[in-house]
Design a protein around this motif. Structure first.
Motif, short mmCIF file in Angstrom:
data_model
loop_
_atom_site.label_atom_id
_atom_site.label_comp_id
_atom_site.label_asym_id
_atom_site.label_seq_id
_atom_site.Cartn_x
_atom_site.Cartn_y
_atom_site.Cartn_z
N TYR A 4 0.88 -1.17 0.41
CA TYR A 4 -0.28 -0.19 -0.20
C TYR A 4 0.79 1.34 -0.70
O TYR A 4 0.59 2.26 -0.81
CB TYR A 4 -0.92 -0.04 1.16
N LEU A 8 1.45 4.45 -3.04
CA LEU A 8 1.29 6.02 -2.37
C LEU A 8 2.56 6.38 -3.28
O LEU A 8 2.10 7.43 -3.19
CB LEU A 8 0.45 5.70 -0.86
N SER A 12 2.35 9.48 -6.13
CA SER A 12 2.25 10.81 -5.23
C SER A 12 3.41 10.97 -6.30
O SER A 12 3.00 12.39 -6.70
CB SER A 12 3.50 10.24 -3.96
N CYS A 131 -3.42 0.79 -10.95
CA CYS A 131 -3.28 1.07 -9.94
C CYS A 131 -4.58 -0.26 -9.82
O CYS A 131 -3.66 -1.24 -8.72
CB CYS A 131 -4.31 1.65 -9.31
N THR A 136 -3.24 -4.75 -5.37
CA THR A 136 -2.57 -3.94 -4.48
C THR A 136 -3.63 -4.44 -3.00
O THR A 136 -2.68 -5.25 -2.05
CB THR A 136 -2.71 -2.59 -3.44
N ASN A 149 -10.55 2.03 -3.54
CA ASN A 149 -9.09 2.48 -3.12
C ASN A 149 -7.98 3.21 -3.68
O ASN A 149 -7.86 4.06 -3.42
CB ASN A 149 -8.62 1.07 -2.77
N CYS A 150 -8.13 3.03 -5.21
CA CYS A 150 -7.31 3.88 -6.00
C CYS A 150 -8.02 5.04 -6.03
O CYS A 150 -7.33 6.13 -6.02
CB CYS A 150 -7.55 3.48 -7.84
N LYS A 152 -9.25 6.59 -3.79
CA LYS A 152 -9.36 6.96 -2.54
C LYS A 152 -7.51 7.59 -2.79
O LYS A 152 -7.57 8.52 -1.94
CB LYS A 152 -9.38 6.81 -1.09
N LEU A 153 -7.15 7.29 -3.27
CA LEU A 153 -5.08 7.07 -3.70
C LEU A 153 -5.24 8.88 -3.85
O LEU A 153 -3.82 9.30 -3.95
CB LEU A 153 -4.80 6.06 -3.61
#
Length: 224
Positions: A4, A8, A12, A131, A136, A149-150, A152-153
């Motif tokens: 995870y 991330l 980034s 992603c 993941t 989840n992707c 959110k990232l």
């Protein structure tokens, strides 16, 4: 470092700059090669045809395409086609699909197609779809859980993408990518990913970054 945190950290550094819309009037693949020699261009036309669960496709996106595109976005005209070796059928006007790894792979391809359609941004949709492919959160990836989840990232609202994948729009988009895929290859006689660089079939055995740099008329500093 956990998967995870690795994901991330990777995401980034991504910039989202180029807009993209599906254009049904796009011409067929443009041939940029003459007498088997590469013609130098200012921008590389890169088209990637793939299935979301294909192992080679996942590897190419995460290990080759993403790091190269992250560095060379301004020099690559990227188009991705999430359909691959899928087959489609029509019964009473309604389209249905059969994927090599079953219906969940077809659904994953719809998530990818809907992300491209809704985000309308090449960088954003490519890294979002990669992603999801990264799996993941367990399983084979490209599920609703991965989409959420992707999202959110990457600060992307995944709800419209999931709704699209569960609607007739998702079917229409996957059909569109099937038609586009059929223009360049008969999926039953090809491997995936199937990649065209400036209209020429590209082998994933090559170094993508190096090949793109060799193709550009004026290679940028990133190539050095």
């Amino acid at each position: 470092m956990s998967p995870y945190l690795k994901l991330l950290f990777y995401l980034s550094g991504i910039s989202f700059a180029v807009s993209f819309e599906i254009d049904h009037s796009n011409p067929d693949v443009v041939e940029h090669y003459s007498n088997s020699q590469i013609v130098k261009t200012e921008k590389v036309d890169l088209r990637v045809y793939y299935d979301c669960w294909c192992g080679g496709c996942v590897y190419f996106h995460i290990k080759q395409l993403d790091p190269t595109y992250k560095k060379m976005e301004s020099y690559i005209d990227l188009k991705t086609y999430p359909y691959g070796l899928t087959s489609r059928y029509k019964n009473h006007g309604k389209v249905s699909f059969a994927c090599p790894h079953g219906p969940n792979e077809c659904y994953g391809n719809k998530l990818h197609a809907c992300a491209i359609d809704i985000l309308k941004n090449v960088s954003q949709s490519e890294f979002y779809n990669s992603c999801m492919m990264n799996a993941t959160w367990g399983g084979k990836g490209s599920t609703d859980k991965d989409a959420i989840n992707c999202g959110k990232l990457m600060k992307i609202d995944s709800k419209p993408i999931i709704e699209c994948a569960n609607s007739e729009r998702g079917d229409a988009l996957l059909e569109y990518y099937g038609i586009e895929t059929d223009k360049v290859t008969n999926p039953r006689n090809k491997y995936m990913p199937f990649i065209l660089m400036n209209g020429k079939e590209y082998s994933t055995d090559k170094d993508l970054m190096k090949t793109i740099c060799q193709t550009l008329a004026n290679p940028p500093p990133q190539c050095k």
